[in-house]
Design a protein around this motif. Structure first.
Motif, PDB file in Angstrom:
ATOM      1  N   ASN A 196      51.972  54.734  53.906  1.00  0.00           N
ATOM      2  CA  ASN A 196      51.040  53.870  54.643  1.00  0.00           C
ATOM      3  C   ASN A 196      49.583  54.275  54.439  1.00  0.00           C
ATOM      4  O   ASN A 196      48.675  53.608  54.946  1.00  0.00           O
ATOM      5  CB  ASN A 196      51.367  53.892  56.137  1.00  0.00           C
ATOM      6  N   GLY A 197      49.364  55.392  53.732  1.00  0.00           N
ATOM      7  CA  GLY A 197      48.006  55.858  53.497  1.00  0.00           C
ATOM      8  C   GLY A 197      47.405  56.631  54.646  1.00  0.00           C
ATOM      9  O   GLY A 197      46.195  56.899  54.658  1.00  0.00           O
ATOM     10  N   ASP A 198      48.240  57.035  55.619  1.00  0.00           N
ATOM     11  CA  ASP A 198      47.720  57.693  56.819  1.00  0.00           C
ATOM     12  C   ASP A 198      47.130  59.077  56.548  1.00  0.00           C
ATOM     13  O   ASP A 198      46.307  59.554  57.330  1.00  0.00           O
ATOM     14  CB  ASP A 198      48.827  57.821  57.880  1.00  0.00           C
ATOM     15  N   ILE A 199      47.567  59.734  55.457  1.00  0.00           N
ATOM     16  CA  ILE A 199      47.012  61.061  55.188  1.00  0.00           C
ATOM     17  C   ILE A 199      46.059  61.042  53.989  1.00  0.00           C
ATOM     18  O   ILE A 199      45.600  62.088  53.533  1.00  0.00           O
ATOM     19  CB  ILE A 199      48.121  62.122  54.978  1.00  0.00           C
ATOM     20  N   GLY A 200      45.756  59.846  53.494  1.00  0.00           N
ATOM     21  CA  GLY A 200      44.872  59.736  52.335  1.00  0.00           C
ATOM     22  C   GLY A 200      45.592  60.100  51.056  1.00  0.00           C
ATOM     23  O   GLY A 200      46.812  59.947  50.942  1.00  0.00           O
ATOM     24  N   ASN A 201      44.858  60.606  50.074  1.00  0.00           N
ATOM     25  CA  ASN A 201      45.468  61.059  48.827  1.00  0.00           C
ATOM     26  C   ASN A 201      46.125  62.417  49.043  1.00  0.00           C
ATOM     27  O   ASN A 201      45.567  63.291  49.711  1.00  0.00           O
ATOM     28  CB  ASN A 201      44.411  61.178  47.726  1.00  0.00           C
ATOM     29  N   VAL A 202      47.315  62.601  48.459  1.00  0.00           N
ATOM     30  CA  VAL A 202      48.019  63.885  48.592  1.00  0.00           C
ATOM     31  C   VAL A 202      47.321  64.939  47.732  1.00  0.00           C
ATOM     32  O   VAL A 202      47.110  64.744  46.533  1.00  0.00           O
ATOM     33  CB  VAL A 202      49.493  63.759  48.184  1.00  0.00           C
ATOM     34  N   ILE A 244      52.550  68.758  53.749  1.00  0.00           N
ATOM     35  CA  ILE A 244      51.882  67.865  52.816  1.00  0.00           C
ATOM     36  C   ILE A 244      50.434  67.728  53.270  1.00  0.00           C
ATOM     37  O   ILE A 244      50.170  67.191  54.359  1.00  0.00           O
ATOM     38  CB  ILE A 244      52.551  66.479  52.749  1.00  0.00           C
ATOM     39  N   ILE A 245      49.523  68.244  52.468  1.00  0.00           N
ATOM     40  CA  ILE A 245      48.100  68.195  52.794  1.00  0.00           C
ATOM     41  C   ILE A 245      47.475  67.007  52.088  1.00  0.00           C
ATOM     42  O   ILE A 245      47.610  66.848  50.872  1.00  0.00           O
ATOM     43  CB  ILE A 245      47.399  69.492  52.363  1.00  0.00           C
ATOM     44  N   GLY A 246      46.799  66.154  52.858  1.00  0.00           N
ATOM     45  CA  GLY A 246      46.112  65.002  52.293  1.00  0.00           C
ATOM     46  C   GLY A 246      44.626  65.076  52.534  1.00  0.00           C
ATOM     47  O   GLY A 246      44.127  65.989  53.200  1.00  0.00           O
ATOM     48  N   THR A 247      43.906  64.117  52.008  1.00  0.00           N
ATOM     49  CA  THR A 247      42.448  64.104  52.177  1.00  0.00           C
ATOM     50  C   THR A 247      42.041  63.659  53.576  1.00  0.00           C
ATOM     51  O   THR A 247      40.899  63.889  53.993  1.00  0.00           O
ATOM     52  CB  THR A 247      41.800  63.172  51.136  1.00  0.00           C
ATOM     53  N   LYS A 248      42.969  63.033  54.333  1.00  0.00           N
ATOM     54  CA  LYS A 248      42.659  62.578  55.682  1.00  0.00           C
ATOM     55  C   LYS A 248      43.446  63.296  56.769  1.00  0.00           C
ATOM     56  O   LYS A 248      43.028  63.310  57.934  1.00  0.00           O
ATOM     57  CB  LYS A 248      42.933  61.076  55.807  1.00  0.00           C
ATOM     58  N   ALA A 249      44.573  63.870  56.411  1.00  0.00           N
ATOM     59  CA  ALA A 249      45.426  64.510  57.421  1.00  0.00           C
ATOM     60  C   ALA A 249      46.445  65.404  56.735  1.00  0.00           C
ATOM     61  O   ALA A 249      46.650  65.330  55.521  1.00  0.00           O
ATOM     62  CB  ALA A 249      46.137  63.454  58.272  1.00  0.00           C
ATOM     63  N   THR A 250      47.076  66.250  57.520  1.00  0.00           N
ATOM     64  CA  THR A 250      48.131  67.146  57.050  1.00  0.00           C
ATOM     65  C   THR A 250      49.401  66.894  57.853  1.00  0.00           C
ATOM     66  O   THR A 250      49.349  66.740  59.080  1.00  0.00           O
ATOM     67  CB  THR A 250      47.707  68.615  57.194  1.00  0.00           C
ATOM     68  N   LEU A 251      50.530  66.849  57.165  1.00  0.00           N
ATOM     69  CA  LEU A 251      51.831  66.724  57.821  1.00  0.00           C
ATOM     70  C   LEU A 251      52.585  68.032  57.669  1.00  0.00           C
ATOM     71  O   LEU A 251      52.635  68.604  56.579  1.00  0.00           O
ATOM     72  CB  LEU A 251      52.647  65.598  57.181  1.00  0.00           C
TER      73      LEU A 251
END
Length: 337
Positions: free
Chosen positions: A142-148, A249-256
């Motif tokens: 869904n793009g919630d964390i940005g780019n991985v 999973i670290i993204g440009t907007k959030a981390t899971l």
């Protein structure tokens, strides 16, 4: 709804769990046959569950005209031959991972699946069916964390199970193929990309026995993916606290983070040790619901005349990557895919 009649081969820890689930917990399935080389275990289990057909020879089992499908939980080196034999006998197939211990074996399975497009084939990457992992993947899609940016996967077996791991080491294919293959599949599934470089390290930190098979008791790999995401994998056999699978999973907007603190349940124990939480002690406990969900999906695919998301080609690709991780570990060289 017609029940799918299943024969199960292999009564090791996971094979026993699959067979028990089919016999008692999967409404759309009926366990009608069991196969295992250990005749004592086979008869004891079949007697306890009331299973009429029992075999010590897999080829005999798949000639049973009552069967609609087989569930394969035999040693890894037998998977692709047994997959091909069952498909050629007109049976739907669910097979445990890995698809094969090398690419030549995987091609046997691929060709058999391609020969029988009318049949369902499914590979047991059960973490895809764990609710937490499925939820995390949707967040990524869904793009919630940005780019991985980074996928980090840890898989650790407890030290208490080391004797079984050592006994199995000779035909496991190695840590990357036997154990890290789940994290490799998750990385491909979540990052939605393939590796272009692989570097791997590790060693025999507590148990030198693995060295006889050019393997380690703890190993790690770093990959760069085609979309520039980084993937770090760690697989170990010596966790003192229990079975530990954690993912970040670290993204440009959030981390899971999934199971960043391994815990058996939500209970906290307050005693003379202080405040603590207990850990799951094996994969059967941690992924109990995922194992049920994947067999349920297999049965639904047969009823609905559709194919599962995980394919034979996913199995081949994860084996290829795991094999290259093993090669990088053995040579201490950067592998370019």
């Amino acid at each position: 709804m017609k029940k799918i009649k299943i024969g199960a081969v292999g009564l090791g820890r996971l094979g026993y769990q699959h067979a028990e689930n089919i016999a008692f917990k999967i409404p759309g399935a009926e366990l009608v046959a069991l196969c295992d080389k250990d005749e004592v275990k086979l008869n004891k289990t079949a007697d306890a569950w009331g299973i009429p057909n029992r075999y010590t020879d897999y080829e005999d089992m798949i000639t049973n005209q009552a069967l609609d499908a087989v569930v394969i939980s035999s040693p890894s080196s037998l998977h692709t031959t047994q997959i091909a034999q069952a498909l050629d006998a007109g049976l739907h197939v669910f097979s445990e991972k890995p698809l094969g211990t090398n690419l030549e074996e995987c091609k046997i399975a691929e060709e058999a699946v391609e020969r029988h497009p009318e049949l369902v084939f499914m590979l047991g990457f059960m973490r895809r069916y764990d609710p937490s992992y499925a939820y995390a993947r949707e967040k990524i899609r869904n793009g919630d964390i940005g780019n991985v940016v980074l996928f980090r996967g840890y898989s650790q077996d407890p030290e208490s199970c080391i004797e079984g791991a050592i006994a199995y080491a000779g035909h496991s294919g190695g840590q990357f193929i036997d154990m890290a293959v789940h994290d490799i599949d998750l990385a491909r599934w979540m990052v939605d990309s393939e590796p272009i470089t692989i570097h791997a390290i590790g060693g025999c930190y507590a148990h030198q026995e693995f060295g006889a098979f050019k393997d380690g008791d703890n190993v790690a790999a770093l990959m760069q993916m085609e979309n520039d995401a980084m993937v770090f994998l760690f697989a170990g056999r010596t966790a003192p606290h229990g079975y530990n699978v954690e993912t970040e999973i670290i993204g440009t907007k959030a981390t899971l983070r999934i199971a960043s603190v391994p815990q058996k349940n939500m209970v906290e124990i307050l005693d003379h040790h202080g405040v603590r939480q207990e850990c799951s002690q094996d994969f059967l406990e941690r992924f109990e619901q995922a194992y049920l969900a994947e067999i349920n999906e297999f049965i639904k695919c047969i009823h609905d005349h559709r194919k599962p998301e995980v394919t034979v080609y996913d199995g081949t690709k994860t084996t290829e990557i795991a094999y290259q991780c093993k090669k990088a570990f053995e040579t201490n060289e950067l592998i370019r895919m």
